[in-house]
Write a protein that holds these residues in place. Structure first.
Motif, PDB file in Angstrom:
ATOM      1  N   ASN A 188     101.636  44.616  75.799  1.00 59.69           N
ATOM      2  CA  ASN A 188     100.231  44.502  75.401  1.00 59.69           C
ATOM      3  C   ASN A 188      99.991  45.536  74.310  1.00 59.69           C
ATOM      4  O   ASN A 188     100.937  46.112  73.767  1.00 59.69           O
TER       5      ASN A 188
ATOM      6  N   GLU B 117      89.299  47.543  84.766  1.00 60.56           N
ATOM      7  CA  GLU B 117      90.565  47.471  85.519  1.00 60.56           C
ATOM      8  C   GLU B 117      91.232  48.825  85.656  1.00 60.56           C
ATOM      9  O   GLU B 117      92.078  49.000  86.522  1.00 60.56           O
TER      10      GLU B 117
ATOM     11  N   TYR C 273     100.701  37.481  75.799  1.00 59.46           N
ATOM     12  CA  TYR C 273     101.271  38.791  75.455  1.00 59.46           C
ATOM     13  C   TYR C 273     102.033  38.708  74.149  1.00 59.46           C
ATOM     14  O   TYR C 273     102.389  37.641  73.665  1.00 59.46           O
TER      15      TYR C 273
ATOM     16  N   GLU D 124      87.643  42.164  76.158  1.00 56.77           N
ATOM     17  CA  GLU D 124      88.000  43.056  77.274  1.00 56.77           C
ATOM     18  C   GLU D 124      88.578  44.383  76.824  1.00 56.77           C
ATOM     19  O   GLU D 124      89.409  44.437  75.926  1.00 56.77           O
TER      20      GLU D 124
ATOM     21  N   TYR E  88      98.117  35.192  86.747  1.00 59.13           N
ATOM     22  CA  TYR E  88      99.154  35.222  85.696  1.00 59.13           C
ATOM     23  C   TYR E  88     100.139  34.114  86.019  1.00 59.13           C
ATOM     24  O   TYR E  88     101.095  34.336  86.766  1.00 59.13           O
TER      25      TYR E  88
ATOM     26  N   ASN F 251     100.186  44.946  88.883  1.00 58.52           N
ATOM     27  CA  ASN F 251     100.929  45.414  87.721  1.00 58.52           C
ATOM     28  C   ASN F 251     100.157  46.492  86.959  1.00 58.52           C
ATOM     29  O   ASN F 251      98.944  46.569  87.020  1.00 58.52           O
TER      30      ASN F 251
ATOM     31  N   PHE G  38     106.359  46.237  79.484  1.00 58.55           N
ATOM     32  CA  PHE G  38     106.576  46.078  80.921  1.00 58.55           C
ATOM     33  C   PHE G  38     108.071  46.094  81.252  1.00 58.55           C
ATOM     34  O   PHE G  38     108.488  45.570  82.278  1.00 58.55           O
TER      35      PHE G  38
ATOM     36  N   LYS H 133      96.294  38.679  74.558  1.00 59.81           N
ATOM     37  CA  LYS H 133      96.239  40.072  74.156  1.00 59.81           C
ATOM     38  C   LYS H 133      95.847  40.188  72.690  1.00 59.81           C
ATOM     39  O   LYS H 133      96.226  39.352  71.860  1.00 59.81           O
TER      40      LYS H 133
ATOM     41  N   ASP I 226      91.916  40.565  75.230  1.00 61.86           N
ATOM     42  CA  ASP I 226      92.071  41.831  75.944  1.00 61.86           C
ATOM     43  C   ASP I 226      92.783  42.840  75.049  1.00 61.86           C
ATOM     44  O   ASP I 226      93.939  42.648  74.669  1.00 61.86           O
TER      45      ASP I 226
ATOM     46  N   GLU J   7      91.603  36.973  88.485  1.00 60.43           N
ATOM     47  CA  GLU J   7      92.618  36.780  87.452  1.00 60.43           C
ATOM     48  C   GLU J   7      93.825  36.057  88.041  1.00 60.43           C
ATOM     49  O   GLU J   7      94.055  36.065  89.243  1.00 60.43           O
TER      50      GLU J   7
ATOM     51  N   LYS K 194      93.531  33.690  78.662  1.00 60.38           N
ATOM     52  CA  LYS K 194      93.342  35.022  78.065  1.00 60.38           C
ATOM     53  C   LYS K 194      94.570  35.412  77.273  1.00 60.38           C
ATOM     54  O   LYS K 194      95.695  35.136  77.683  1.00 60.38           O
TER      55      LYS K 194
ATOM     56  N   HIS L 184      90.903  42.337  88.086  1.00 62.03           N
ATOM     57  CA  HIS L 184      92.236  42.366  87.469  1.00 62.03           C
ATOM     58  C   HIS L 184      93.283  42.196  88.567  1.00 62.03           C
ATOM     59  O   HIS L 184      93.050  42.549  89.711  1.00 62.03           O
TER      60      HIS L 184
ATOM     61  N   ASN M 281      93.287  46.066  75.973  1.00 62.42           N
ATOM     62  CA  ASN M 281      93.964  47.076  76.795  1.00 62.42           C
ATOM     63  C   ASN M 281      93.644  48.523  76.418  1.00 62.42           C
ATOM     64  O   ASN M 281      94.514  49.408  76.462  1.00 62.42           O
TER      65      ASN M 281
HETATM   66  O1  LIG Z   1      98.522  43.779  80.301  1.00 62.14           O
HETATM   67  C1  LIG Z   1      98.050  44.334  81.280  1.00 62.14           C
HETATM   68  O2  LIG Z   1      98.171  45.570  81.490  1.00 62.14           O
HETATM   69  C2  LIG Z   1      97.272  43.536  82.271  1.00 62.14           C
HETATM   70  C3  LIG Z   1      95.851  43.425  81.872  1.00 62.14           C
HETATM   71  O3  LIG Z   1      95.307  44.193  81.130  1.00 62.14           O
HETATM   72  C4  LIG Z   1      95.068  42.320  82.391  1.00 62.14           C
HETATM   73  O4  LIG Z   1      95.618  41.500  83.124  1.00 62.14           O
HETATM   74  O5  LIG Z   1      93.878  42.271  82.099  1.00 62.14           O
END
Ligand SMILES: O=C([O-])CC(=O)C(=O)O
Ligand SMILES: [Mg+2]
Length: 389
Positions: free
Chosen positions: A21, A265, A156, A239, A343, A55, A26, A184, A213, A341, A182, A322, A215
């Protein structure tokens, strides 16, 4: 019937993936899996509650094994039970865990406690022989609604991912029944992110809505520059623009962004949530709160956070946590949150739904498993059962 916690076990598991992100990758991500073993016997086997953290914050084996586990196991068993002595009282267990912890500076102990708290609630609902969402609704004198809104989080950055692949990913979420997706932002230049957003909007073409998002990556100037770009599109939300604790940035951003904003989050306590509502300029008629109980001291604390919301004129329906776990799904169904949420392609086997649960028109319907429902997800339950064997 005696109810005693006989053991608390933890193992740290990899949930690594090549994604990135705007702030972290990760590649080394882990999570803690916890089993709370009781002496209550059902179908010839002890009732075991399970929990894991979501996560983003890594496993917390050190804190769990060195501090929180022993506080629960060393507490006189009767002090952890409800008034009738027939089940655990999650709030009393929580108080035992938090003995001799100073307030403030929540750090990552909130993740360790949240993980054990999830397992305690799972055990408590199993001992009561009810789905957690029904137990929660009953405790609050509410009607549970097992149909819960979920959105598909992904989009992502990863090596070689161009807009065609991004579009294909989003299309696959629509094909799986999601109505909100959603992606990134903030991990590329503003111009490039704008192209990625336009590509996705073109792909979903009114069939779904898009959330973005950042982050927590942006300083105020960048957050506002993005706001001026993003406000031209009909986004579901913008976000975590800036640092999670920079409430003044969030409040200033509201001046430039009339659409829905989302954040929370990375706020891990009801006190931090209260500061966001006091100082963050968040608007209860359109904005979204994303506090994740698995990272933020668990459901015992989340109930205090919900009380803070009420005091500040917010509805629980503005919360979409989250994390993509079944714990928050149960809280949503039991306590009337706005959704959860999800994933679809990440962080397996921990996230997701019981096997056979499908997303339809952006919603899932929770089946009636006792506890949180982990037993209904085969690949997850296999890991859990191995820990308690
Ligand atoms: O990518 C991340 O750390 C997860 C995140 O922010 C989300 O799911 O909103
Ligand atoms: Mg986020």
């Amino acid at each position: 019937m005696s109810v005693r916690i006989t053991d608390i076990r933890e193992v740290t598991k990899p949930i690594a993936s090549p994604i990135r992100n705007a702030y972290i990758d990760f590649s080394k991500m882990t999570c803690s899996l916890v089993a709370v073993v009781t002496d209550v016997v059902r179908d010839g086997k002890p009732v075991v509650g399970y929990g894991f953290n979501s996560n983003g914050r890594y496993g917390q084996g050190g804190l769990i094994r060195e501090r929180f586990r022993d506080r629960v196991l060393d507490a006189p068993p009767g002090t952890l039970l409800d008034d009738e002595g027939t089940n655990l009282d999650p709030d009393r267990v929580w108080n035992a865990m938090m003995a001799n912890e100073k307030p403030g500076g929540h750090g990552e102990r909130s993740v360790a406690v949240g993980t054990i708290d999830m397992a305690i609630w799972d055990a408590t609902a199993k001992i009561a022989n009810k789905p957690l969402f029904r137990l929660l609704a009953e405790r609050e004198d509410r009607t549970a609604n097992p149909r819960v809104f979920v959105y598909a989080a992904g989009g992502y950055y990863y090596p070689g991912k161009d807009t065609d692949l991004l579009r294909a990913e989003m299309r696959s979420y629509l094909d799986r029944g999601y109505s909100v997706v959603k992606m990134k932002i903030g991990g590329a230049s503003l111009d490039e992110d704008q192209k990625r957003i336009e590509a996705v909007l073109h792909e979903i073409d009114g069939e779904a809505q898009l959330a973005v998002d950042a982050n927590g990556r942006f300083d105020l100037e960048t957050a506002i520059a993005y706001a001026k770009m993003l406000r031209n599109y009909p986004l579901f939300w913008y976000e975590e623009a800036g640092d999670p604790l920079d409430y003044q940035l969030q409040a200033a951003l509201a001046e430039f962004y009339p659409g829905p904003m989302a954040t929370g989050e990375n706020l891990f306590s009801h006190q931090d949530a209260r500061n966001l509502l006091r100082h963050g300029g968040m608007r209860p008629d359109r904005d979204w709160l994303q506090f994740d109980p698995a990272l933020a001291y668990g459901l015992c604390e989340f109930q205090r956070t919900l009380a803070v919301l009420t005091t500040h004129g917010w509805s629980a329906a503005r919360c979409i946590p989250h994390g993509g776990h079944q714990m928050a799904l149960n809280i949503a169904a039991g306590l009337g949150l706005g959704g959860n949420e999800s994933y679809p392609d990440l962080f397996q086997p921990y996230g997701g739904f019981p096997d056979g649960v499908r997303v339809e028109a952006g919603r899932v319907t929770l089946p009636d498993f006792p506890g949180i429902g982990f037993e209904g997800k085969e690949n997850l339950y296999r890991e859990m059962a191995a820990l308690s064997a």
